[in-house]
Design a protein around this motif. Structure first.
Motif, PDB file in Angstrom:
ATOM      1  N   GLY A 272      36.080  -8.576  35.844  1.00 35.30           N
ATOM      2  CA  GLY A 272      35.841  -7.962  37.168  1.00 35.30           C
ATOM      3  C   GLY A 272      34.603  -8.478  37.774  1.00 35.30           C
ATOM      4  O   GLY A 272      34.279  -8.129  39.009  1.00 35.30           O
ATOM      5  N   THR A 274      32.606 -12.007  38.894  1.00 34.39           N
ATOM      6  CA  THR A 274      32.663 -13.587  39.116  1.00 34.39           C
ATOM      7  C   THR A 274      31.341 -14.221  39.064  1.00 34.39           C
ATOM      8  O   THR A 274      30.355 -13.933  39.990  1.00 34.39           O
ATOM      9  CB  THR A 274      33.436 -13.895  40.396  1.00 34.39           C
ATOM     10  OG1 THR A 274      34.453 -13.393  40.481  1.00 34.39           O
ATOM     11  CG2 THR A 274      33.615 -15.353  40.758  1.00 34.39           C
ATOM     12  N   ASP A 290      34.687  -7.480  41.695  1.00 36.39           N
ATOM     13  CA  ASP A 290      36.009  -7.718  42.259  1.00 36.39           C
ATOM     14  C   ASP A 290      36.062  -6.489  43.282  1.00 36.39           C
ATOM     15  O   ASP A 290      35.719  -5.344  43.059  1.00 36.39           O
ATOM     16  CB  ASP A 290      36.936  -7.342  41.026  1.00 36.39           C
ATOM     17  CG  ASP A 290      38.465  -7.284  41.678  1.00 36.39           C
ATOM     18  OD1 ASP A 290      38.607  -7.142  42.827  1.00 36.39           O
ATOM     19  OD2 ASP A 290      39.405  -7.501  40.745  1.00 36.39           O
ATOM     20  N   ASN A 292      38.382  -4.847  44.548  1.00 41.69           N
ATOM     21  CA  ASN A 292      39.362  -3.929  44.126  1.00 41.69           C
ATOM     22  C   ASN A 292      38.775  -2.782  43.120  1.00 41.69           C
ATOM     23  O   ASN A 292      39.448  -1.808  43.067  1.00 41.69           O
ATOM     24  CB  ASN A 292      40.536  -4.259  43.704  1.00 41.69           C
ATOM     25  CG  ASN A 292      41.343  -5.358  44.393  1.00 41.69           C
ATOM     26  OD1 ASN A 292      41.453  -4.954  45.711  1.00 41.69           O
ATOM     27  ND2 ASN A 292      41.441  -6.559  44.161  1.00 41.69           N
TER      28      ASN A 292
END
Length: 349
Positions: A272, A274, A290, A292
């Protein structure tokens, strides 16, 4: 664990003691001997003719830009640079100078081809504002503490000589760049006509920045400092700890860089998140969460509840700046806390 910025660093005990013993005088009249010593030392370290002690990096950059640029001219700045984004448009407001934002590459460079486009084909055409200065940032904050390479600096310097336009380097973290490159800072500043560097970031002095350049440039900067309200009186009380910072805090910056790499390696392994740990070159890491799982606002709130302070740097990019108050234990705890936060979200969503 406060990763907000390396500006949160506190002065060392030695710095605090130096305040009590500082020799003071009125700096506007050049009578503060502690400031005079600081300026002489800074000029020598930068391999410049002279230097001026400034209240802040923002004022230091502004005074340098105004000293280089006549009213109605352009200063070429990266569109991701601190000068363009975080310094309140001062050159336009105070100096009648136009900013021309140049696309910033991911490694902090301004491509020569993009700089070339800022110069009109016909410099005699009265319709155009002409470039009077190129500004570089080293290390580059919003690109994640990236260090401009020697080959790139040489290329830009040669370009600037062809165009007869000087270079000002926003070197707020110039010693981080030197330590990361394994060179004396003079090997970087030789490609600049003037430079600003901060004493109150990783070097841990409480206040102040330096502008260094030619005698003529610093004479103009000193006048502009007074005009902008930066003339200071018995300012040796902050010049003294700045001297200690230059004498004692540079070499230890490598510890911050090592811990930043450790933090990047730890966080990059969490699902999750990056983050590219291979691009970490100094004390700054940039990462994304992330959306989401968490919006960046939600993530900052949740980590803050855990006692971990990050910041957002545009486009949902989050920043962690490692400094001397961050320990190995802090890095471990941060990675474990972020892992727990992200795992919890993955389970619930």
């Amino acid at each position: 664990m406060n990763y907000l910025s390396d500006t949160v660093t506190l002065p060392t005990d030695e710095m605090m003691r130096s305040i009590q013993n500082a020799h003071l005088g009125d700096d506007v009249y050049g009578q503060d001997t502690t400031v005079n010593v600081l300026e002489e030392k800074a000029a020598f370290m930068m391999n410049m003719e002279a230097a001026c002690f400034m209240p802040s990096g923002t004022m230091a950059n502004l005074a340098s830009i105004m000293a280089h640029c006549p009213r109605g001219s352009k200063v070429l700045v990266g569109n991701e640079s601190d000068i363009y984004i975080y310094e309140a448009g001062g050159a336009s407001v105070c100096g009648g100078i136009m900013y021309e934002p140049i696309p910033t590459q991911t490694n902090g460079e301004l491509a020569i081809g993009d700089l070339e486009k800022a110069f009109p084909v016909d410099v005699e055409d009265p319709q155009f504002a002409l470039p009077a200065l190129i500004c570089l940032e080293n290390t580059h904050n919003r690109c994640g503490g990236r260090v401009l390479s020697d080959s790139y600096l040489r290329e830009v310097y040669e370009f600037s000589r062809e165009k007869n336009v000087p270079i000002h380097m926003d070197g707020a973290r110039i010693f981080n760049a030197a330590v990361a490159s394994g060179v004396d800072v003079k090997e970087i500043t030789k490609y600049a006509d003037s430079i600003q560097f901060c004493l109150s970031k990783g070097l841990s002095a409480p206040v102040g920045s330096i502008v260094a350049g030619s005698h003529e440039h610093i004479k103009k900067v000193r006048t502009l400092r007074k005009m902008l309200g930066g003339g200071m009186r018995q300012v040796g009380i902050i010049a003294a700890p700045a001297l200690i910072a230059l004498e004692t805090m540079i070499h230890r910056l490598s510890e911050d860089h090592a811990r930043a790499r450790d933090l990047a390696m730890g966080i990059s392994s969490i699902k999750g998140i990056t983050l590219e740990p291979e691009v970490i070159e100094s004390n700054i890491i940039m990462f994304k969460v992330d959306p989401n799982l968490y919006s960046w606002q939600e993530f900052l709130n949740v980590t803050s509840e855990k006692g971990i302070v990050f910041s957002e740097m545009g486009y949902g990019r989050l920043r962690a700046v490692v400094h001397r108050h961050i320990t190995d234990e802090d890095i471990f705890k941060t990675v474990e806390s972020v892992k727990e936060i992200m795992t919890r979200s993955l389970i619930t969503k």
